[in-house]
Design an enzyme around this catalytic site. Structure first.
Site, PDB file in Angstrom:
ATOM      1  N   ASP A   1     -45.563  50.897 -27.927  1.00 31.12           N
ATOM      2  CA  ASP A   1     -43.946  50.872 -27.380  1.00 31.12           C
ATOM      3  C   ASP A   1     -43.349  52.142 -27.836  1.00 31.12           C
ATOM      4  OD1 ASP A   1     -42.399  49.635 -25.828  1.00 31.12           O
ATOM      5  OD2 ASP A   1     -40.986  47.755 -26.034  1.00 31.12           O
TER       6      ASP A   1
ATOM      7  N   GLY B   1     -32.628  42.618 -28.249  1.00 29.19           N
ATOM      8  CA  GLY B   1     -33.465  43.255 -27.977  1.00 29.19           C
ATOM      9  C   GLY B   1     -33.979  42.415 -27.237  1.00 29.19           C
TER      10      GLY B   1
ATOM     11  N   VAL C   1     -29.874  41.370 -33.574  1.00 29.21           N
ATOM     12  CA  VAL C   1     -29.721  42.059 -34.821  1.00 29.21           C
ATOM     13  C   VAL C   1     -28.767  41.775 -34.980  1.00 29.21           C
ATOM     14  CG1 VAL C   1     -30.144  43.664 -35.676  1.00 29.21           C
ATOM     15  CG2 VAL C   1     -31.978  42.621 -33.935  1.00 29.21           C
TER      16      VAL C   1
HETATM   17  P1  ATP Z   1     -36.781  45.305 -27.546  1.00 27.58           P
HETATM   18  O1  ATP Z   1     -37.506  44.343 -27.112  1.00 27.58           O
HETATM   19  O2  ATP Z   1     -36.234  45.921 -26.532  1.00 27.58           O
HETATM   20  O3  ATP Z   1     -37.031  46.552 -28.028  1.00 27.58           O
HETATM   21  P2  ATP Z   1     -36.458  43.512 -29.307  1.00 27.58           P
HETATM   22  O4  ATP Z   1     -36.347  42.557 -29.106  1.00 27.58           O
HETATM   23  O5  ATP Z   1     -38.059  44.114 -30.765  1.00 27.58           O
HETATM   24  O6  ATP Z   1     -36.123  44.499 -28.433  1.00 27.58           O
HETATM   25  P3  ATP Z   1     -35.376  45.384 -31.376  1.00 27.58           P
HETATM   26  O7  ATP Z   1     -36.182  46.971 -31.099  1.00 27.58           O
HETATM   27  O8  ATP Z   1     -36.506  45.393 -32.850  1.00 27.58           O
HETATM   28  O9  ATP Z   1     -35.687  44.227 -30.529  1.00 27.58           O
HETATM   29  O10 ATP Z   1     -34.129  45.776 -32.207  1.00 27.58           O
HETATM   30  C1  ATP Z   1     -32.662  45.742 -30.961  1.00 27.58           C
HETATM   31  C2  ATP Z   1     -32.000  46.760 -31.920  1.00 27.58           C
HETATM   32  O11 ATP Z   1     -30.869  45.807 -33.028  1.00 27.58           O
HETATM   33  C3  ATP Z   1     -32.065  47.670 -31.663  1.00 27.58           C
HETATM   34  O12 ATP Z   1     -32.174  48.809 -30.671  1.00 27.58           O
HETATM   35  C4  ATP Z   1     -31.191  48.374 -33.064  1.00 27.58           C
HETATM   36  O13 ATP Z   1     -29.781  49.148 -32.434  1.00 27.58           O
HETATM   37  C5  ATP Z   1     -31.215  47.175 -33.685  1.00 27.58           C
HETATM   38  N1  ATP Z   1     -31.437  47.028 -34.820  1.00 27.58           N
HETATM   39  C6  ATP Z   1     -32.600  46.433 -34.771  1.00 27.58           C
HETATM   40  N2  ATP Z   1     -33.244  46.946 -35.987  1.00 27.58           N
HETATM   41  C7  ATP Z   1     -32.175  47.137 -36.808  1.00 27.58           C
HETATM   42  C8  ATP Z   1     -31.810  47.524 -37.924  1.00 27.58           C
HETATM   43  N3  ATP Z   1     -33.360  47.706 -39.434  1.00 27.58           N
HETATM   44  N4  ATP Z   1     -31.205  48.282 -38.404  1.00 27.58           N
HETATM   45  C9  ATP Z   1     -30.278  48.378 -37.904  1.00 27.58           C
HETATM   46  N5  ATP Z   1     -30.209  48.632 -36.580  1.00 27.58           N
HETATM   47  C10 ATP Z   1     -31.335  47.821 -36.235  1.00 27.58           C
END
Ligand code: ATP
Ligand code: MG
Length: 566
Positions: free
Chosen positions: A401, A291, A296
């Site tokens: 969000d 993300g 992750v």
């Molecule tokens: P953004 O701000 O772009 O949404 P981010 O850095 O906040 O991204 P997340 O949305 O928390 O990141 O996670 C990125 C991706 O990792 C998710 O879209 C999902 O595919 C995967 N992911 C995150 N947490 C989990 C979880 N608990 N179980 C399975 N997959 C996960």
């Protein structure tokens, strides 16, 4: 589960919406035939869109002062003081002179937003100009540009630490780590060849265009991030604001707390995280997602065999470091069956590791882009998300969000909200917000037009997410984000394709979520009573869609890999 609960093989989209119908120009294996009823609707979606192909690259303003005072003379229809950067942004965004003159105030607002979202030199993650032609953006991000001291306070007091490792590996763990180098090997960025164990392959890593990433800009009025300044969210929630509490001038005049320094943020984080080395507790990590804020991985808790997900966020790469505290505090304090469960957190070198419940079904994005959901599926997802929203709003948390990317699915069809990095904790003193935060296409009009806003922004975003479930993508996704903001500000409720084919209940539900007048837009609690939700299918009906989406993403990834290799 009774057999008759299982739907027939799920209809998949004739062409992945994620790739604008062309999988980034790659040949894809043919998908199964769709049921007739869906074919006409899908045929439209299958048309190549401009999403990844012919969009102009936007050149973003760099390094200029945020002292823009643009005027508009209605008599002449001319803007004065328009910086050249804005002029070129407008040209790239395809906003015509006529559109500019029609809504000058909205235009200046959204341009200001672009200015603000690109102002901080460290904002590498939010709305960066990027390579949309390369959907594997997650593997090709820039190395960190700024650094943040992490580690024993005395050693890091000068804040000088540069050249951090972007690989997600540890460098100076907080606690004794006999050999960080050797531990590093346990955490490959890419899945290792499966030689030791015949475990099922990891779920495919989802690919999303850069423009669907989240954005954070400066607030117009003073406000604080939820937990950033040490707001008392850990020990009891703030007292409830009076229902519908007005955004009083007093709230606007509340002096802003001084911005926390990196060291203060670290000190706060240290007081929250578990002391110790997560590598001693968790093993077998495989990358499952990427993300804006980090990568992750899956991991297994060695002692119990429990599978978890670990989000690794490099602190030096966070443009709003104080927001990162949200991620853990809000998740930890708001346990709910429809919220991804926080397990633990650690500071590892320059990274914050958040351990959470693992949702093997992936994100809802995969399902909306690859399969066709019917009203029963959509109602079920909306109900689950609304349950989480009702709970969060009751606890004075605005998520800010909500989008399919931030909804994770269990293989049993569980639906859970994640990603609390941008949420806001409201309080009696400050029940409204002004920061333009979220992801442009999902933003409510009151956010885009920089009005004060409250929890109902999540309801709007849910309405946009319902359109994603229906059409595969949010409105205006084939438009430049700046144009999308302009359209949200000026069009109000977006048009829904083939609206008359939807049940009256669904139409009404969408209209309510996407009501521009905030007073008339229902709360999450009110929407939970809407008759549309009675059409919900059992959550297990989502399972075949989840599987079909995974297969489709896996195939696309293989095709991309193949194309790269050639
Ligand atoms: P953004 O701000 O772009 O949404 P981010 O850095 O906040 O991204 P997340 O949305 O928390 O990141 O996670 C990125 C991706 O990792 C998710 O879209 C999902 O595919 C995967 N992911 C995150 N947490 C989990 C979880 N608990 N179980 C399975 N997959 C996960
Ligand atoms: Mg996310």
């Amino acid at each position: 589960m009774a057999d008759d609960e299982l739907p027939p093989a799920p209809p998949v989209r004739m062409a992945s919406v994620r790739f604008g119908g062309e999988a980034g120009g790659l040949p894809l294996p043919p998908l199964p035939r769709e049921p007739d009823a869906e074919r006409r609707r899908r045929a439209r979606l299958a048309k190549p869109t401009k999403r990844h192909t012919d969009k102009p690259e936007i050149s973003y303003p760099t390094n200029f002062e945020h002292a823009v005072h643009v005027g508009f003379d209605p008599a002449t229809g001319e803007f004065s003081g328009m910086p050249p950067q804005w002029v070129s942004l407008l040209a790239s965004a395809n906003i015509s002179i006529q559109e500019q003159r029609q809504h000058p105030d909205e235009l200046i607002n959204v341009l200001n937003y672009y200015d603000a979202s690109n102002k901080d030199g460290d904002q590498t993650k939010f709305m960066v100009p990027t390579t949309e032609h390369n959907p594997l953006w997650e593997q090709e991000r820039d190395p960190p540009r700024a650094s943040l001291a992490v580690g024993p306070a005395d050693a890091r007091a000068d804040g000088a630490r540069s050249g951090s490792d972007h690989s997600g590996s540890t460098s100076t763990p907080d606690t004794a780590d006999p050999d960080p180098e050797s531990e590093r090997d346990k955490f490959p960025e890419e899945p290792e060849p499966e030689e030791e164990e015949p475990a099922p392959p990891p779920p495919p890593v989802a690919v999303r265009p850069e423009r669907t990433k989240s954005v954070y800009t400066q607030p117009l009025a003073p406000e604080e991030p939820a937990a950033a300044a040490g707001s008392p969210v850990t020990n009891g929630k703030p007292a409830a604001p009076a229902k519908g509490a007005a955004p009083t001038p007093a709230a606007r005049d509340t002096p802003r707390r001084p911005k926390l320094s990196d060291e203060e943020i670290l000190a706060r984080l240290r007081s929250i995280v578990t002391i110790g080395d997560p590598l001693r507790r968790y093993t077998k990590m495989e990358k499952i997602g990427q993300g804006a804020s980090g990568v992750v991985h899956t991991a297994v808790e060695t002692a119990t065999g429990c599978e978890v997900a670990i989000k690794q966020m490099n602190l030096s790469q966070q443009p709003k470091k104080e927001l990162i505290i949200n991620e853990i505090v809000v998740m930890r304090e708001n346990k709910h069956p429809n919220v991804v469960n926080y397990v633990d957190s650690y500071l590892v070198g320059e990274e914050l590791w958040v351990v959470m419940e693992y949702l093997p079904g992936g994100s809802l994005t995969d399902v909306v882009t690859e399969t066709c959901m019917d009203e029963g599926h959509i109602a079920a997802v909306c109900r689950e998300v609304l349950q989480a929203l009702q709970f969060l709003h009751m606890n004075h948390v605005i998520h800010r969000d909500i989008k399919s990317d931030n909804i994770l699915l269990g293989t049993d069809g569980a639906v859970k909200i994640t990603d609390f990095g941008f949420c806001a904790q409201i309080s009696p003193e400050q029940s409204k917000r002004t920061t333009m935060v979220g992801t442009p296409y999902w933003m409510a009009p009151e956010v885009v037009t920089r009005k004060q806003y409250g929890p109902k922004v999540d309801v709007w975003s849910l309405g946009i997410m319902a359109i994603e479930m229906l059409e595969g993508e949010p409105p205006y996704l084939n438009e430049n984000p700046l144009k999308a903001l302009y359209l949200i500000a000026t069009n109000g409720r977006p048009e829904i394709k083939d609206r008359d084919k939807l049940s009256p209940q669904f139409q009404e539900f969408l209209d309510l979520c996407l009501e521009v007048d905030v007073e008339r837009r229902p709360s999450a609690a009110e929407l939970l009573r809407h008759p549309f939700l009675k059409a919900s299918r059992p959550l297990t009906s989502l399972c075949p869609l989840i599987e079909a989406a995974k297969d489709a993403v896996r195939e696309q990834n293989s095709a991309l890999k193949l194309a790269k290799a050639v």
